[in-house]
Scaffold this motif. Structure first.
Motif, PDB file in Angstrom:
ATOM      1  N   PHE A  54      -5.302   4.217 -11.368  1.00 39.37           N
ATOM      2  CA  PHE A  54      -4.868   2.800 -10.728  1.00 39.37           C
ATOM      3  C   PHE A  54      -6.146   2.259 -10.325  1.00 39.37           C
ATOM      4  O   PHE A  54      -7.410   2.892 -10.126  1.00 39.37           O
ATOM      5  CB  PHE A  54      -4.033   3.100  -9.369  1.00 39.37           C
ATOM      6  N   ASP A  55      -5.984   0.974 -10.126  1.00 42.17           N
ATOM      7  CA  ASP A  55      -7.391   0.110  -9.506  1.00 42.17           C
ATOM      8  C   ASP A  55      -7.420   0.318  -7.897  1.00 42.17           C
ATOM      9  O   ASP A  55      -6.657  -0.174  -7.209  1.00 42.17           O
ATOM     10  CB  ASP A  55      -7.181  -1.250  -9.938  1.00 42.17           C
ATOM     11  N   PRO A  56      -8.501   1.203  -7.569  1.00 41.78           N
ATOM     12  CA  PRO A  56      -8.729   1.320  -6.049  1.00 41.78           C
ATOM     13  C   PRO A  56      -9.193   0.198  -5.035  1.00 41.78           C
ATOM     14  O   PRO A  56      -8.963   0.322  -3.855  1.00 41.78           O
ATOM     15  CB  PRO A  56      -9.475   2.509  -6.024  1.00 41.78           C
ATOM     16  N   THR A  57      -9.279  -0.844  -5.898  1.00 39.30           N
ATOM     17  CA  THR A  57      -9.722  -2.266  -5.094  1.00 39.30           C
ATOM     18  C   THR A  57      -8.493  -3.102  -4.895  1.00 39.30           C
ATOM     19  O   THR A  57      -8.728  -4.068  -3.846  1.00 39.30           O
ATOM     20  CB  THR A  57     -10.669  -2.880  -5.790  1.00 39.30           C
ATOM     21  N   GLN A  58      -7.203  -2.713  -5.360  1.00 36.55           N
ATOM     22  CA  GLN A  58      -6.144  -3.714  -5.215  1.00 36.55           C
ATOM     23  C   GLN A  58      -5.432  -3.099  -3.935  1.00 36.55           C
ATOM     24  O   GLN A  58      -4.739  -4.208  -3.258  1.00 36.55           O
ATOM     25  CB  GLN A  58      -5.239  -3.651  -6.398  1.00 36.55           C
ATOM     26  N   ASN A  59      -5.227  -1.961  -3.539  1.00 34.07           N
ATOM     27  CA  ASN A  59      -4.241  -1.506  -2.435  1.00 34.07           C
ATOM     28  C   ASN A  59      -4.952  -0.233  -1.702  1.00 34.07           C
ATOM     29  O   ASN A  59      -5.974   0.318  -2.350  1.00 34.07           O
ATOM     30  CB  ASN A  59      -2.898  -1.311  -2.961  1.00 34.07           C
ATOM     31  N   PHE A  60      -4.650   0.010  -0.513  1.00 37.98           N
ATOM     32  CA  PHE A  60      -5.128   1.340   0.221  1.00 37.98           C
ATOM     33  C   PHE A  60      -4.347   2.565  -0.590  1.00 37.98           C
ATOM     34  O   PHE A  60      -3.313   2.257  -0.859  1.00 37.98           O
ATOM     35  CB  PHE A  60      -4.422   1.137   1.622  1.00 37.98           C
ATOM     36  N   HIS A  61      -5.062   3.499  -0.761  1.00 33.10           N
ATOM     37  CA  HIS A  61      -4.548   4.684  -1.171  1.00 33.10           C
ATOM     38  C   HIS A  61      -4.977   5.713  -0.748  1.00 33.10           C
ATOM     39  O   HIS A  61      -6.041   5.740   0.132  1.00 33.10           O
ATOM     40  CB  HIS A  61      -5.105   4.844  -2.721  1.00 33.10           C
ATOM     41  N   ASN A  62      -4.407   7.034  -0.441  1.00 31.16           N
ATOM     42  CA  ASN A  62      -4.681   8.131   0.315  1.00 31.16           C
ATOM     43  C   ASN A  62      -5.524   9.085  -0.271  1.00 31.16           C
ATOM     44  O   ASN A  62      -5.177   9.690  -1.437  1.00 31.16           O
ATOM     45  CB  ASN A  62      -3.136   8.605   1.102  1.00 31.16           C
ATOM     46  N   TYR A  63      -6.646   9.390   0.750  1.00 34.70           N
ATOM     47  CA  TYR A  63      -7.631  10.404  -0.276  1.00 34.70           C
ATOM     48  C   TYR A  63      -7.635  11.431   0.557  1.00 34.70           C
ATOM     49  O   TYR A  63      -7.631  11.227   1.910  1.00 34.70           O
ATOM     50  CB  TYR A  63      -8.813   9.844  -0.623  1.00 34.70           C
ATOM     51  N   ALA A  64      -7.377  12.696   0.497  1.00 33.08           N
ATOM     52  CA  ALA A  64      -7.298  13.935   1.382  1.00 33.08           C
ATOM     53  C   ALA A  64      -8.016  15.170   0.911  1.00 33.08           C
ATOM     54  O   ALA A  64      -7.998  15.364  -0.226  1.00 33.08           O
ATOM     55  CB  ALA A  64      -5.777  14.383   1.511  1.00 33.08           C
TER      56      ALA A  64
END
Length: 303
Positions: free
Chosen positions: A167-177
């Motif tokens: 996905f494009d990580p600049t378009q929305n927040f995504h969870n990184y763990a």
């Protein structure tokens, strides 16, 4: 051409046009296909906290803004910014939802990681999630890394695995763990495991307490295509946005059962989680230190 032939030709031409249009609409969805469902979503089991409940500014306070528990940090030619957890942890689940900046971001490193470099300078451990900036039209690289008693002075032994996200990580927040326990390290993106690093020996595994950090800084010498493209401050400020922090770990010096990201509650991953991770590594991994013929693998016996 007879009237019948003319209408047959037009009909075939129209059908071909419809097929071309359909291919045009369906191709992006195929290319943008994500991994199969992991079947389990551990992030929902850990409550989120505001930034000031678990962190403090470490450097660059003038390049840090807090808004209702969400944090924005930025880099310009004068400075970047970093933050640090209020306490160290012996193990745990640590995550944040992050949104990256679009456009020209070459040379910029936006990170979320564990480290004890301040407690053990020149001899520290580290577990990294780093977003390596890029040039327009090319994807961000997500780099995962594990240091064991490394200094970062050129003698450090990196254990990098790099990915291009689905996905494009600049378009929305995504969870990184990051899950770090006495037996394994697991990196997850939106609850999809992308890498598992098991403890095979004490010499290749970080065991000392670590703090949780985040930062944005100029890593031009190496970050983008091995330093080919540098940070260009005409595009500054470079911004990283963080929210939904989760810190669920065993405090240093205490005793507790470390968390799990498996539906069984034990270590390792389920069959479905392993299947999702295999898809990511097969389709989105762009570098694996264990497969690099230029590396001296006597330094990485876990390979």
């Amino acid at each position: 051409m007879s009237l019948h032939s003319f209408f047959l030709f037009k009909s075939l031409h129209f059908s071909l046009l419809i097929i071309i249009i359909m291919i045009g609409f369906t191709s992006p969805s195929i290319s943008a296909q994500g991994p199969p469902s992991p079947g389990y979503y551990p992030s929902s089991r850990f409550g989120s906290i505001g930034f000031d409940q678990g962190f403090r500014n470490l450097w660059g306070p003038q390049h840090q803004r807090l808004d209702q528990g969400s944090l924005t940090i930025w880099l310009d030619k004068s400075a970047g910014s970093g933050f640090k957890s209020l306490r160290p942890y012996q193990s745990g689940y640590f995550s944040a939802s992050i949104k990256l900046q679009p456009g020209y971001t070459a040379g910029v490193d936006t990170s979320f990681y564990l480290s004890n470099n301040e407690a053990h300078p020149g001899n520290h451990d580290e577990i990294d999630i780093e977003f390596l900036g890029t040039t327009p039209g090319k994807p961000y690289t997500l780099q995962t890394n594990v240091f064991v008693r490394g200094s970062g002075d050129g003698n450090v032994i990196g254990r990098e695995m790099k990915f291009h996200l689905w996905f494009d990580p600049t378009q929305n927040f995504h969870n990184y763990a990051i899950l770090w326990t006495p037996s394994e390290i697991i990196f997850l993106v939106d609850d999809v495991p992308i890498r598992r690093y098991p403890r095979k020996s004490d010499a290749t595994y970080p065991l000392r307490p670590m703090w949780v950090y985040g930062s944005i800084w100029d890593a031009s010498p190496w970050a983008t295509e091995n330093g080919k493209y540098k940070a260009d401050y005409q595009y500054a400020p470079f911004v990283g946005r963080y929210t939904n922090f989760r810190l669920s770990g065993c405090a240093s010096g205490g005793s507790c059962n470390p968390p799990s990201v498996s539906p069984s509650g034990a270590g390792g991953l389920s069959r479905q989680q392993n299947s999702a991770m295999a898809w990511v590594q097969r389709n989105r991994m762009v570098y694996d230190y264990c497969s690099d013929p230029k590396r001296d693998h006597t330094h990485t016996p876990e390979c």
